[in-house]
Motif scaffolding. Structure first.
Motif, PDB file in Angstrom:
ATOM      1  N   ASP A 107       0.799  -1.220   0.000  1.00 20.26           N
ATOM      2  CA  ASP A 107       0.000   0.000   0.000  1.00 20.26           C
ATOM      3  C   ASP A 107       0.833   1.272   0.000  1.00 20.26           C
ATOM      4  O   ASP A 107       0.283   2.371   0.023  1.00 20.26           O
ATOM      5  N   GLY A 108       2.149   1.136  -0.009  1.00 15.70           N
ATOM      6  CA  GLY A 108       3.007   2.290  -0.209  1.00 15.70           C
ATOM      7  C   GLY A 108       3.403   3.032   1.047  1.00 15.70           C
ATOM      8  O   GLY A 108       2.763   2.930   2.097  1.00 15.70           O
TER       9      GLY A 108
ATOM     10  N   VAL B  37      -4.974  -0.878 -11.378  1.00 18.18           N
ATOM     11  CA  VAL B  37      -5.751   0.273 -10.944  1.00 18.18           C
ATOM     12  C   VAL B  37      -5.253   0.713  -9.575  1.00 18.18           C
ATOM     13  O   VAL B  37      -4.862  -0.126  -8.741  1.00 18.18           O
ATOM     14  N   GLN B  38      -5.229   2.033  -9.359  1.00 18.39           N
ATOM     15  CA  GLN B  38      -4.747   2.584  -8.089  1.00 18.39           C
ATOM     16  C   GLN B  38      -5.734   3.616  -7.559  1.00 18.39           C
ATOM     17  O   GLN B  38      -6.011   4.605  -8.234  1.00 18.39           O
ATOM     18  N   SER B  39      -6.222   3.405  -6.351  1.00 18.56           N
ATOM     19  CA  SER B  39      -7.021   4.402  -5.658  1.00 18.56           C
ATOM     20  C   SER B  39      -6.080   5.333  -4.906  1.00 18.56           C
ATOM     21  O   SER B  39      -4.951   4.942  -4.586  1.00 18.56           O
ATOM     22  N   ALA B  86     -13.757   5.331 -10.474  1.00 15.87           N
ATOM     23  CA  ALA B  86     -12.899   6.504 -10.489  1.00 15.87           C
ATOM     24  C   ALA B  86     -11.594   6.190  -9.764  1.00 15.87           C
ATOM     25  O   ALA B  86     -11.592   5.811  -8.589  1.00 15.87           O
ATOM     26  N   ALA B  87     -10.479   6.332 -10.483  1.00 18.51           N
ATOM     27  CA  ALA B  87      -9.167   5.937  -9.959  1.00 18.51           C
ATOM     28  C   ALA B  87      -8.137   6.255 -11.031  1.00 18.51           C
ATOM     29  O   ALA B  87      -8.459   6.819 -12.083  1.00 18.51           O
ATOM     30  N   GLU B  88      -6.902   5.873 -10.793  1.00 22.05           N
ATOM     31  CA  GLU B  88      -5.867   6.000 -11.808  1.00 22.05           C
ATOM     32  C   GLU B  88      -5.533   4.606 -12.333  1.00 22.05           C
ATOM     33  O   GLU B  88      -5.427   3.652 -11.560  1.00 22.05           O
ATOM     34  N   LEU B 110      -9.085   8.606 -14.186  1.00 15.91           N
ATOM     35  CA  LEU B 110     -10.491   8.500 -14.605  1.00 15.91           C
ATOM     36  C   LEU B 110     -11.387   9.200 -13.602  1.00 15.91           C
ATOM     37  O   LEU B 110     -11.354   8.895 -12.415  1.00 15.91           O
ATOM     38  N   THR B 111     -12.178  10.133 -14.091  1.00 13.41           N
ATOM     39  CA  THR B 111     -13.213  10.793 -13.296  1.00 13.41           C
ATOM     40  C   THR B 111     -14.561  10.321 -13.794  1.00 13.41           C
ATOM     41  O   THR B 111     -14.794  10.261 -15.011  1.00 13.41           O
TER      42      THR B 111
END
Lengths: 114, 114
Positions: A107-108, B37-39, B86-88, B110-111
């Motif tokens: 999780d960084g 995908v990253q939140s 919504a995430a990167e 992404l929005t």
């Protein structure tokens, strides 16, 4: 549950100070990786290790050091030589060899300069 | 050396609309391809992967991607986007071989509009 644990979640560094980021995995993975993430630049590889007591430099290794004394652990030290350490650091692991298994991520740790 | 290009830095879609995120890669042979995908403030989660065989791969959360060798592309698609998407999103290419290094694109944010 198996996974990758990174600690601490947030870290602050003073000028001239070395700091160490922890990465532990209980997935029995052979290979481990450290990435640096900056906004708009994706992930860049710092160091990686395929087996215990062996590691290789990635694309941006200057100012960083690692060790791999145990299969489960791959700590990253950000030295005072790294002049711009503020970033999000991600640790990953996967099985060794040429296989179709993906990298799993922790999780960084977010590192900032005081 | 391999490289990945994600041409869209930021995409905005309405909830329920379809989505396509673009990924182009450069590699001398058939690569390993991944979408993650990253939140915010989190690590990366694997959505799907391509290694060989069927060029249309299904992933988690209703995502799919198609490998097109002639276009060096691996675009991610979803028929109907949910607000929780919504995430990167990061595309990554891995060279075949024991080193298992990944090269990541710079990401697409992404929005999702209600």
């Amino acid at each position: 549950d198996g996974g990758i644990t990174q600690s601490p979640k947030y870290l602050f560094r003073k000028e001239g100070q070395n700091v160490t980021l922890s990465c532990e995995q209980n997935l029995n993975h052979d290979a481990m990786y450290w990435y640096r993430q900056d906004p708009g630049q994706g992930l860049r590889l710092i160091y990686y290790s395929q087996i215990v007591n062996d590691f290789q430099k990635g694309d941006i290794a200057e100012g960083y050091s690692v060790s791999r004394e145990k299969k489960e652990s791959f700590p990253l030290t950000v030295t005072s030589a790294q002049k711009n350490p503020t970033a999000f650091y991600l640790c990953a692991s996967t099985w060794g060899g040429d296989n179709n298994q993906p990298q799993h991520f922790g999780d960084g740790t977010r590192l900032s300069i005081l | 050396a391999q490289s990945v290009t994600q041409p869209d830095i930021h995409i905005t879609v309405s909830e329920g609309a379809s989505l396509e995120l673009r990924c182009n890669y450069s590699y001398g042979a058939t690569p390993y391809l991944f979408w993650y995908v990253q939140s915010p403030g989190q690590g990366l989660q694997l959505l799907l992967k391509y290694f060989s065989g069927d060029t249309l791969v299904q992933g988690i959360k209703g995502f799919e991607a198609e490998f097109k060798r002639s276009q060096s592309s691996f675009n991610l698609r979803k028929p109907s986007v949910h607000w929780s998407d919504a995430a990167e999103y990061f595309c990554a290419v891995g060279a075949r071989g024991s080193a298992r290094q990944l090269t990541f694109g710079s990401g697409t944010q992404l929005t999702v509009l209600p």
